[in-house]
Design an enzyme around this catalytic site. Structure first.
Site, mmCIF file in Angstrom:
data_model
loop_
_atom_site.group_PDB
_atom_site.id
_atom_site.type_symbol
_atom_site.label_atom_id
_atom_site.label_comp_id
_atom_site.label_asym_id
_atom_site.label_seq_id
_atom_site.Cartn_x
_atom_site.Cartn_y
_atom_site.Cartn_z
ATOM 1 N N HIS A 18 32.363 33.644 17.927
ATOM 2 C CA HIS A 18 32.256 33.207 16.527
ATOM 3 C C HIS A 18 33.472 32.352 16.144
ATOM 4 O O HIS A 18 33.331 31.321 15.483
ATOM 5 C CB HIS A 18 32.198 34.417 15.582
ATOM 6 C CG HIS A 18 30.966 35.263 15.701
ATOM 7 N ND1 HIS A 18 31.006 36.619 15.899
ATOM 8 C CD2 HIS A 18 29.642 34.932 15.646
ATOM 9 C CE1 HIS A 18 29.775 37.102 15.954
ATOM 10 N NE2 HIS A 18 28.925 36.091 15.807
ATOM 11 N N LYS A 42 19.382 44.955 9.378
ATOM 12 C CA LYS A 42 20.182 45.274 10.562
ATOM 13 C C LYS A 42 21.038 46.491 10.246
ATOM 14 O O LYS A 42 21.644 46.555 9.168
ATOM 15 C CB LYS A 42 21.099 44.087 10.906
ATOM 16 C CG LYS A 42 20.709 43.352 12.165
ATOM 17 C CD LYS A 42 21.689 42.245 12.485
ATOM 18 C CE LYS A 42 21.465 41.687 13.874
ATOM 19 N NZ LYS A 42 22.366 40.575 14.166
ATOM 20 N N ARG A 91 24.078 29.945 22.048
ATOM 21 C CA ARG A 91 24.751 30.293 23.307
ATOM 22 C C ARG A 91 23.907 29.951 24.513
ATOM 23 O O ARG A 91 24.428 29.697 25.597
ATOM 24 C CB ARG A 91 25.058 31.798 23.317
ATOM 25 C CG ARG A 91 26.054 32.209 22.265
ATOM 26 C CD ARG A 91 25.948 33.669 21.959
ATOM 27 N NE ARG A 91 24.654 33.970 21.358
ATOM 28 C CZ ARG A 91 24.204 35.174 21.087
ATOM 29 N NH1 ARG A 91 24.932 36.225 21.406
ATOM 30 N NH2 ARG A 91 23.028 35.357 20.526
ATOM 31 N N SER A 129 27.834 40.669 19.491
ATOM 32 C CA SER A 129 28.537 41.801 18.886
ATOM 33 C C SER A 129 28.035 43.115 19.484
ATOM 34 O O SER A 129 28.830 44.010 19.790
ATOM 35 C CB SER A 129 28.342 41.794 17.375
ATOM 36 O OG SER A 129 28.856 40.599 16.833
HETATM 37 N N1 COA Z 1 29.524 34.214 19.927
HETATM 38 C C1 COA Z 1 29.207 35.494 20.099
HETATM 39 N N2 COA Z 1 28.138 36.072 19.567
HETATM 40 C C2 COA Z 1 27.342 35.320 18.807
HETATM 41 C C3 COA Z 1 27.602 33.964 18.567
HETATM 42 C C4 COA Z 1 28.757 33.408 19.170
HETATM 43 N N3 COA Z 1 29.095 32.147 19.013
HETATM 44 N N4 COA Z 1 26.633 33.485 17.805
HETATM 45 C C5 COA Z 1 25.788 34.491 17.556
HETATM 46 N N5 COA Z 1 26.213 35.594 18.171
HETATM 47 C C6 COA Z 1 25.544 36.906 18.196
HETATM 48 C C7 COA Z 1 25.957 37.780 17.070
HETATM 49 O O1 COA Z 1 27.094 38.548 17.395
HETATM 50 C C8 COA Z 1 24.739 38.645 16.927
HETATM 51 O O2 COA Z 1 24.771 39.670 17.869
HETATM 52 P P1 COA Z 1 24.133 41.088 17.563
HETATM 53 O O3 COA Z 1 22.677 40.847 17.315
HETATM 54 O O4 COA Z 1 24.437 41.803 18.811
HETATM 55 O O5 COA Z 1 24.845 41.623 16.359
HETATM 56 C C9 COA Z 1 23.593 37.715 17.290
HETATM 57 O O6 COA Z 1 24.153 36.704 18.054
HETATM 58 C C10 COA Z 1 22.926 37.026 16.143
HETATM 59 O O7 COA Z 1 23.556 37.353 14.985
HETATM 60 P P2 COA Z 1 24.131 36.437 13.857
HETATM 61 O O8 COA Z 1 24.565 35.113 14.319
HETATM 62 O O9 COA Z 1 25.141 37.243 13.120
HETATM 63 O O10 COA Z 1 22.882 36.204 13.034
HETATM 64 P P3 COA Z 1 22.025 37.284 12.391
HETATM 65 O O11 COA Z 1 20.729 37.147 13.076
HETATM 66 O O12 COA Z 1 22.615 38.635 12.373
HETATM 67 O O13 COA Z 1 22.029 36.760 10.910
HETATM 68 C C11 COA Z 1 21.289 35.463 9.035
HETATM 69 C C12 COA Z 1 21.123 35.835 10.510
HETATM 70 C C13 COA Z 1 22.012 36.517 8.232
HETATM 71 C C14 COA Z 1 22.050 34.170 8.988
HETATM 72 C C15 COA Z 1 19.835 35.274 8.546
HETATM 73 O O14 COA Z 1 19.123 36.459 8.731
HETATM 74 C C16 COA Z 1 19.759 34.882 7.100
HETATM 75 O O15 COA Z 1 19.990 33.772 6.750
HETATM 76 N N6 COA Z 1 19.448 35.850 6.242
HETATM 77 C C17 COA Z 1 19.319 35.623 4.791
HETATM 78 C C18 COA Z 1 17.878 35.682 4.329
HETATM 79 C C19 COA Z 1 17.257 34.324 4.439
HETATM 80 O O16 COA Z 1 17.668 33.362 3.829
HETATM 81 N N7 COA Z 1 16.171 34.271 5.223
HETATM 82 C C20 COA Z 1 15.471 33.010 5.406
HETATM 83 C C21 COA Z 1 15.995 32.266 6.595
HETATM 84 S S1 COA Z 1 15.105 32.774 8.010
#
Ligand code: COA
Length: 164
Positions: A18, A42, A91, A129
């Protein structure tokens, strides 16, 4: 007008991957807002307050980077913050299916919003994560995968069994 980008995620906890994306985004935009999602679908290991505190400690010293939180629609949050750009880290090709779906929905709701996908350094392509928490729980060292304030928090959470 400053070019503001929003980098949303769960950051449970924030990882070196990140941080790599934050730095890359900052090179492209005047300001990067790393926003921690109140993600009710989540089951978070760390509370919102803990995730924010960790992220803030990690970006301290990086100019033009702010940490915030959001709940509800991401595109509404962007509007509130005067941004039209969503940053997402990709990734591997397999990330793209989910990202494409999210970006398409965000665009459908709010056509002025663009999603920008950045690739982290190859060293971080296998990180998430969850996988870091899994190995931490079993006592593996996590210092290579997490920024120092997050190592500290993970170590405390999974106590004696985690080596730095
Ligand atoms: N390095 C390491 N890990 C990474 C990474 C990086 N560069 N990029 C992503 N990841 C991992 C995260 O750690 C996470 O791992 P986990 O699932 O083991 O916790 C995973 O990839 C994806 O998570 P993250 O990037 O945090 O995204 P998310 O899926 O948890 O969150 C939101 C997505 C919150 C942005 C999305 O759900 C959202 O916008 N929600 C709001 C509601 C909305 O507007 N919805 C309409 C749009 S669909």
């Amino acid at each position: 007008m400053p070019r503001i980008a929003v980098y949303p995620g769960s950051f449970d906890p924030i990882t070196n991957g990140h941080m790599d994306i934050v730095r890359r985004a900052r090179r492209l935009f005047d300001k990067v807002i790393l926003t921690v999602a109140v993600n009710r679908s989540k089951n978070s290991t760390f509370t919102l307050k803990e995730r924010v505190a960790m992220a803030k400690a990690c970006v301290r010293g990086l100019s033009g980077v702010e940490v915030d939180t959001f709940e509800g629609l991401l595109v509404d949050y962007l509007k509130k913050r005067g941004s039209r750009v969503i940053i997402r880290g990709v990734r591997a090709v397999s990330d793209m299916e989910y990202e494409f779906q999210m970006a398409s929905m965000n665009r459908a709701i709010s056509p002025e919003v663009e999603s920008v996908f950045l690739m982290p350094d190859e060293r971080y392509t296998y990180l998430s994560s969850s996988i870091i928490k899994e190995v931490a729980r079993m006592g593996a060292r996590v210092g290579d995968y997490l920024p120092a304030p997050a190592v500290e928090a993970v170590r405390k959470r999974f106590s004696r069994r985690t080596r730095p």
